[in-house]
Scaffold this motif. Structure first.
Motif, PDB file in Angstrom:
ATOM      1  N   HIS A 103      41.076 -12.786 -30.134  1.00 38.15           N
ATOM      2  CA  HIS A 103      40.717 -11.375 -29.995  1.00 38.15           C
ATOM      3  C   HIS A 103      41.827 -10.682 -29.212  1.00 38.15           C
ATOM      4  O   HIS A 103      41.988 -10.935 -28.016  1.00 38.15           O
ATOM      5  CB  HIS A 103      39.391 -11.214 -29.253  1.00 38.15           C
ATOM      6  CG  HIS A 103      38.250 -11.885 -29.952  1.00 38.15           C
ATOM      7  ND1 HIS A 103      37.733 -11.422 -31.132  1.00 38.15           N
ATOM      8  CD2 HIS A 103      37.538 -13.016 -29.650  1.00 38.15           C
ATOM      9  CE1 HIS A 103      36.750 -12.210 -31.521  1.00 38.15           C
ATOM     10  NE2 HIS A 103      36.612 -13.192 -30.638  1.00 38.15           N
ATOM     11  N   PRO A 104      42.590  -9.816 -29.851  1.00 37.40           N
ATOM     12  CA  PRO A 104      43.687  -9.153 -29.127  1.00 37.40           C
ATOM     13  C   PRO A 104      43.135  -8.165 -28.089  1.00 37.40           C
ATOM     14  O   PRO A 104      42.163  -7.456 -28.336  1.00 37.40           O
ATOM     15  CB  PRO A 104      44.459  -8.422 -30.226  1.00 37.40           C
ATOM     16  CG  PRO A 104      43.487  -8.270 -31.350  1.00 37.40           C
ATOM     17  CD  PRO A 104      42.532  -9.423 -31.247  1.00 37.40           C
ATOM     18  N   ARG A 105      43.759  -8.170 -26.929  1.00 37.56           N
ATOM     19  CA  ARG A 105      43.349  -7.262 -25.864  1.00 37.56           C
ATOM     20  C   ARG A 105      44.574  -6.474 -25.416  1.00 37.56           C
ATOM     21  O   ARG A 105      45.657  -7.036 -25.268  1.00 37.56           O
ATOM     22  CB  ARG A 105      42.785  -8.040 -24.686  1.00 37.56           C
ATOM     23  CG  ARG A 105      41.549  -8.806 -25.056  1.00 37.56           C
ATOM     24  CD  ARG A 105      40.994  -9.517 -23.868  1.00 37.56           C
ATOM     25  NE  ARG A 105      39.871 -10.343 -24.288  1.00 37.56           N
ATOM     26  CZ  ARG A 105      39.015 -10.892 -23.465  1.00 37.56           C
ATOM     27  NH1 ARG A 105      39.138 -10.714 -22.183  1.00 37.56           N
ATOM     28  NH2 ARG A 105      38.034 -11.624 -23.927  1.00 37.56           N
ATOM     29  N   LYS A 106      44.373  -5.192 -25.190  1.00 41.23           N
ATOM     30  CA  LYS A 106      45.469  -4.336 -24.756  1.00 41.23           C
ATOM     31  C   LYS A 106      45.178  -3.871 -23.341  1.00 41.23           C
ATOM     32  O   LYS A 106      44.104  -3.330 -23.049  1.00 41.23           O
ATOM     33  CB  LYS A 106      45.612  -3.134 -25.690  1.00 41.23           C
ATOM     34  CG  LYS A 106      45.995  -3.529 -27.097  1.00 41.23           C
ATOM     35  CD  LYS A 106      46.119  -2.319 -27.996  1.00 41.23           C
ATOM     36  CE  LYS A 106      46.467  -2.751 -29.401  1.00 41.23           C
ATOM     37  NZ  LYS A 106      46.555  -1.622 -30.325  1.00 41.23           N
ATOM     38  N   PHE A 107      46.140  -4.083 -22.463  1.00 42.50           N
ATOM     39  CA  PHE A 107      46.026  -3.634 -21.084  1.00 42.50           C
ATOM     40  C   PHE A 107      47.006  -2.486 -20.871  1.00 42.50           C
ATOM     41  O   PHE A 107      48.130  -2.509 -21.372  1.00 42.50           O
ATOM     42  CB  PHE A 107      46.344  -4.775 -20.111  1.00 42.50           C
ATOM     43  CG  PHE A 107      45.378  -5.919 -20.207  1.00 42.50           C
ATOM     44  CD1 PHE A 107      44.113  -5.810 -19.654  1.00 42.50           C
ATOM     45  CD2 PHE A 107      45.720  -7.093 -20.856  1.00 42.50           C
ATOM     46  CE1 PHE A 107      43.210  -6.851 -19.732  1.00 42.50           C
ATOM     47  CE2 PHE A 107      44.827  -8.138 -20.940  1.00 42.50           C
ATOM     48  CZ  PHE A 107      43.567  -8.028 -20.384  1.00 42.50           C
ATOM     49  N   GLU A 108      46.556  -1.495 -20.127  1.00 41.01           N
ATOM     50  CA  GLU A 108      47.394  -0.337 -19.844  1.00 41.01           C
ATOM     51  C   GLU A 108      47.679  -0.274 -18.344  1.00 41.01           C
ATOM     52  O   GLU A 108      46.950  -0.864 -17.534  1.00 41.01           O
ATOM     53  CB  GLU A 108      46.702   0.946 -20.306  1.00 41.01           C
ATOM     54  CG  GLU A 108      46.467   0.979 -21.805  1.00 41.01           C
ATOM     55  CD  GLU A 108      45.697   2.209 -22.252  1.00 41.01           C
ATOM     56  OE1 GLU A 108      45.495   3.114 -21.418  1.00 41.01           O
ATOM     57  OE2 GLU A 108      45.317   2.248 -23.419  1.00 41.01           O
ATOM     58  N   VAL A 109      48.690   0.443 -17.976  1.00 44.27           N
ATOM     59  CA  VAL A 109      49.062   0.598 -16.574  1.00 44.27           C
ATOM     60  C   VAL A 109      47.930   1.332 -15.842  1.00 44.27           C
ATOM     61  O   VAL A 109      47.401   2.324 -16.334  1.00 44.27           O
ATOM     62  CB  VAL A 109      50.385   1.391 -16.462  1.00 44.27           C
ATOM     63  CG1 VAL A 109      50.744   1.626 -14.997  1.00 44.27           C
ATOM     64  CG2 VAL A 109      51.495   0.646 -17.179  1.00 44.27           C
TER      65      VAL A 109
END
Length: 131
Positions: A103-109
């Motif tokens: 499951h791809p996860r995207k983290f942001e600043v």
């Protein structure tokens, strides 16, 4: 059967025969077939001749044997190519099965994440050593 680990050299040839004559899932052929172009003759086939052994033993002329062997050798490349194609299909299937579970996860600043700090272990080595 060998009882101790000091006698592994007595069983090693049998283990190699078993490995070389077993079909690999990733390639779809035996390692012996890919190297020599024909299936391995197991010791049981020597004692109790199979149809393949009888057919090869009745070759009379040296010229015909050479022709047969050259035909077999020319088919080795075809068998190797089929094994490569089978291996590529196998890798695609494995990648597809793996990618279904990821499951791809995207983290942001600025986003908060949980960082776990494990207790220090004195005997930890390699990838388990603390940073």
């Amino acid at each position: 059967m060998v009882q101790g680990s000091k006698q592994w050299h007595e069983v090693f040839p049998f283990a190699l025969l078993g490995y070389r004559s077993t079909v690999c899932t990733s390639v779809g052929a035996t390692p012996y077939l890919l190297v020599y172009g024909t299936e391995v003759v197991i010791p049981a086939e020597v004692e109790i001749p199979s149809l393949r052994i009888v057919a090869e033993a009745e070759i009379d002329e040296e010229d015909e044997w050479v022709k047969t062997r050259l035909e077999q050798l020319s088919l080795i490349d075809e068998k190797r190519l089929a094994a490569v194609c089978h291996g590529q299909l196998y890798q695609k299937r494995m990648a597809r099965a793996y990618n279904k579970k990821v499951h791809p996860r995207k983290f942001e600043v600025g986003q908060q994440v949980l960082k776990r700090i494990l207790p220090h272990q004195a005997d930890a080595k390699g990838k388990f050593a603390p940073n």
